[in-house]
Enzyme design. Structure first.
Site, PDB file in Angstrom:
ATOM      1  N   LYS A  24     -13.522  44.841  57.145  1.00  0.00           N
ATOM      2  CA  LYS A  24     -12.417  43.919  57.423  1.00  0.00           C
ATOM      3  C   LYS A  24     -11.770  44.182  58.776  1.00  0.00           C
ATOM      4  O   LYS A  24     -10.637  43.775  59.027  1.00  0.00           O
ATOM      5  CB  LYS A  24     -11.368  43.999  56.299  1.00  0.00           C
ATOM      6  CG  LYS A  24     -11.933  43.537  54.953  1.00  0.00           C
ATOM      7  CD  LYS A  24     -10.879  43.408  53.885  1.00  0.00           C
ATOM      8  CE  LYS A  24     -11.494  42.877  52.577  1.00  0.00           C
ATOM      9  NZ  LYS A  24     -10.503  42.719  51.497  1.00  0.00           N
ATOM     10  N   GLU A  35       6.679  69.947  35.373  1.00  0.00           N
ATOM     11  CA  GLU A  35       6.289  69.359  34.094  1.00  0.00           C
ATOM     12  C   GLU A  35       5.416  70.351  33.334  1.00  0.00           C
ATOM     13  O   GLU A  35       4.857  71.288  33.926  1.00  0.00           O
ATOM     14  CB  GLU A  35       5.506  68.060  34.305  1.00  0.00           C
ATOM     15  CG  GLU A  35       6.299  66.969  34.997  1.00  0.00           C
ATOM     16  CD  GLU A  35       5.450  65.745  35.273  1.00  0.00           C
ATOM     17  OE1 GLU A  35       4.215  65.886  35.422  1.00  0.00           O
ATOM     18  OE2 GLU A  35       6.025  64.645  35.352  1.00  0.00           O
ATOM     19  N   THR A  81      -3.429  57.328  45.820  1.00  0.00           N
ATOM     20  CA  THR A  81      -4.285  56.870  44.725  1.00  0.00           C
ATOM     21  C   THR A  81      -4.240  57.808  43.513  1.00  0.00           C
ATOM     22  O   THR A  81      -4.274  59.028  43.653  1.00  0.00           O
ATOM     23  CB  THR A  81      -5.744  56.771  45.208  1.00  0.00           C
ATOM     24  OG1 THR A  81      -5.781  55.988  46.399  1.00  0.00           O
ATOM     25  CG2 THR A  81      -6.632  56.138  44.150  1.00  0.00           C
ATOM     26  N   GLU A  82      -4.197  57.204  42.326  1.00  0.00           N
ATOM     27  CA  GLU A  82      -4.250  57.953  41.072  1.00  0.00           C
ATOM     28  C   GLU A  82      -5.680  57.957  40.518  1.00  0.00           C
ATOM     29  O   GLU A  82      -6.535  57.213  40.958  1.00  0.00           O
ATOM     30  CB  GLU A  82      -3.304  57.332  40.046  1.00  0.00           C
ATOM     31  CG  GLU A  82      -1.846  57.375  40.446  1.00  0.00           C
ATOM     32  CD  GLU A  82      -0.948  56.771  39.381  1.00  0.00           C
ATOM     33  OE1 GLU A  82       0.054  57.393  39.023  1.00  0.00           O
ATOM     34  OE2 GLU A  82      -1.276  55.659  38.896  1.00  0.00           O
ATOM     35  N   THR A 137      -5.717  46.732  53.409  1.00  0.00           N
ATOM     36  CA  THR A 137      -5.834  45.338  52.963  1.00  0.00           C
ATOM     37  C   THR A 137      -5.712  45.186  51.447  1.00  0.00           C
ATOM     38  O   THR A 137      -5.652  44.067  50.946  1.00  0.00           O
ATOM     39  CB  THR A 137      -7.178  44.725  53.421  1.00  0.00           C
ATOM     40  OG1 THR A 137      -8.246  45.527  52.898  1.00  0.00           O
ATOM     41  CG2 THR A 137      -7.266  44.665  54.943  1.00  0.00           C
ATOM     42  N   GLY A 138      -5.680  46.279  50.720  1.00  0.00           N
ATOM     43  CA  GLY A 138      -5.496  46.199  49.272  1.00  0.00           C
ATOM     44  C   GLY A 138      -4.037  46.018  48.907  1.00  0.00           C
ATOM     45  O   GLY A 138      -3.137  46.094  49.757  1.00  0.00           O
ATOM     46  N   HIS A 180       0.577  63.460  32.341  1.00  0.00           N
ATOM     47  CA  HIS A 180      -0.207  63.547  33.548  1.00  0.00           C
ATOM     48  C   HIS A 180      -1.492  64.356  33.370  1.00  0.00           C
ATOM     49  O   HIS A 180      -1.610  65.184  32.471  1.00  0.00           O
ATOM     50  CB  HIS A 180       0.621  64.176  34.661  1.00  0.00           C
ATOM     51  CG  HIS A 180       1.663  63.244  35.199  1.00  0.00           C
ATOM     52  ND1 HIS A 180       2.775  63.678  35.871  1.00  0.00           N
ATOM     53  CD2 HIS A 180       1.769  61.896  35.156  1.00  0.00           C
ATOM     54  CE1 HIS A 180       3.516  62.647  36.228  1.00  0.00           C
ATOM     55  NE2 HIS A 180       2.929  61.557  35.803  1.00  0.00           N
TER      56      HIS A 180
END
Length: 304
Positions: free
Chosen positions: A48, A219, A103-104, A22-23, A261
């Site tokens: 929810k 990286e 998610t970060e 729902t986000g 990062h």
């Protein structure tokens, strides 16, 4: 043209649960996955239950979703960082075999806890900070490539593993323009602690007969590239590998400069651009200096 039916992590039987549906991130990823043909069958947001998002039913808990949709075999986690640990443990306890964490900013402590819990029971985690996974023509998990991806990701025989979310699309688009389609493309995330690193996924690509070569995008920071080089050097991955490592400019920066990062930590000679490139080349990997060199190197190693 031969139909591509093999890949890693995703196939036509993939059935996705979205935790945090729902986000904003969850609903957007849900819409994009459905548009690509991925079977998103349920969502979870505590409090929810009973609602729906893009026609997908929402439940209060993972076990409730599994009671109604026992075919669920993948969870995409999109909840805020503070709730990722609880969401992941709920999915792990429910026995969902593949978890992709979009998610970060998940703390290293929470990431370590999640990875350890998953490994104890044989659950595969990709991420945190994973943009997603796609097997072109079969399905996708997460927001990889966003919405317009028909010409970016094309079916084929090249595996792609990238720390950078944006570079998953850039590398794949560059390959596709040269008619080098992809078997599976994975954004593993650039955090210091992640669920599946280069070597973990090379092991899967080794077993996939449709994958003929793999592109790695690394990286500065951490040692996952060096670990991949060691894995290849020990002949645990026997197919051609082409790598591109971002951050050549960092060789001129003062020691201790903070970069990009969360995983961009360099110490004691490991984790630098130079150390990664040296290790990969010593393992027989072709290392490109710029992105546009990658398709040519792939064609060279495959003699096509």
């Amino acid at each position: 043209m031969k139909k591509i039916t093999m890949a890693i992590l995703i196939d036509k039987k993939t059935s996705v649960l979205v935790q945090g549906i729902t986000g904003n991130e969850g609903s957007r990823a849900c819409k994009e996955m459905l548009a690509y043909g991925t079977a998103v069958v349920a969502g979870v947001t505590p409090g929810k239950g009973g609602q729906s998002v893009e026609g997908i039913p929402v439940y209060n808990a993972v076990f409730e979703a599994l009671q109604q949709h026992p075919e669920i075999n993948t969870s995409l986690i999109t909840v805020p960082a503070a709730f990722v640990k609880d969401a992941a443990l709920e999915a792990i306890d429910a026995g969902i075999p593949l978890i992709d964490i979009l998610t970060e900013h998940v703390t290293a402590q929470d990431a370590a806890y999640i990875v350890a819990a998953a490994r104890r029971v044989g659950v595969r985690v990709v991420g945190p900070s994973s943009v997603g996974i796609i097997s072109p023509g079969l399905g996708k998990i997460g927001s990889i490539g966003s919405g317009e991806i028909k010409n970016v990701f094309t079916p084929g025989h090249i595996g792609v593993i990238s720390k950078s979310g944006g570079m998953t699309a850039e590398i794949s688009s560059t390959l596709s323009r040269e008619k080098l389609g992809q078997s599976t493309v994975i954004g593993i995330g650039g955090d210091a602690i992640i669920g599946s690193d280069f070597a973990d996924l090379l092991e899967l690509f080794e077993k996939d007969p449709e994958t003929k070569a793999v592109v790695l995008f690394g990286e500065v920071g951490g040692t996952y590239e060096e670990l991949a080089a060691e894995f290849i050097r020990k002949k645990k991955f026997t197919k051609p590998v082409v790598a591109l490592v971002a951050g050549k400019f960092t060789e001129t920066l003062p020691q201790g400069t903070v970069l990009g990062h969360a995983g961009a930590i360099v110490s004691k000679g490991r984790g630098s651009y130079a150390s990664k490139v040296k290790a990969l080349r010593a393992a027989g990997v072709m290392v490109a200096d710029i992105l546009d060199e990658v398709p040519g190197l792939i064609k060279k190693v495959l003699s096509i």
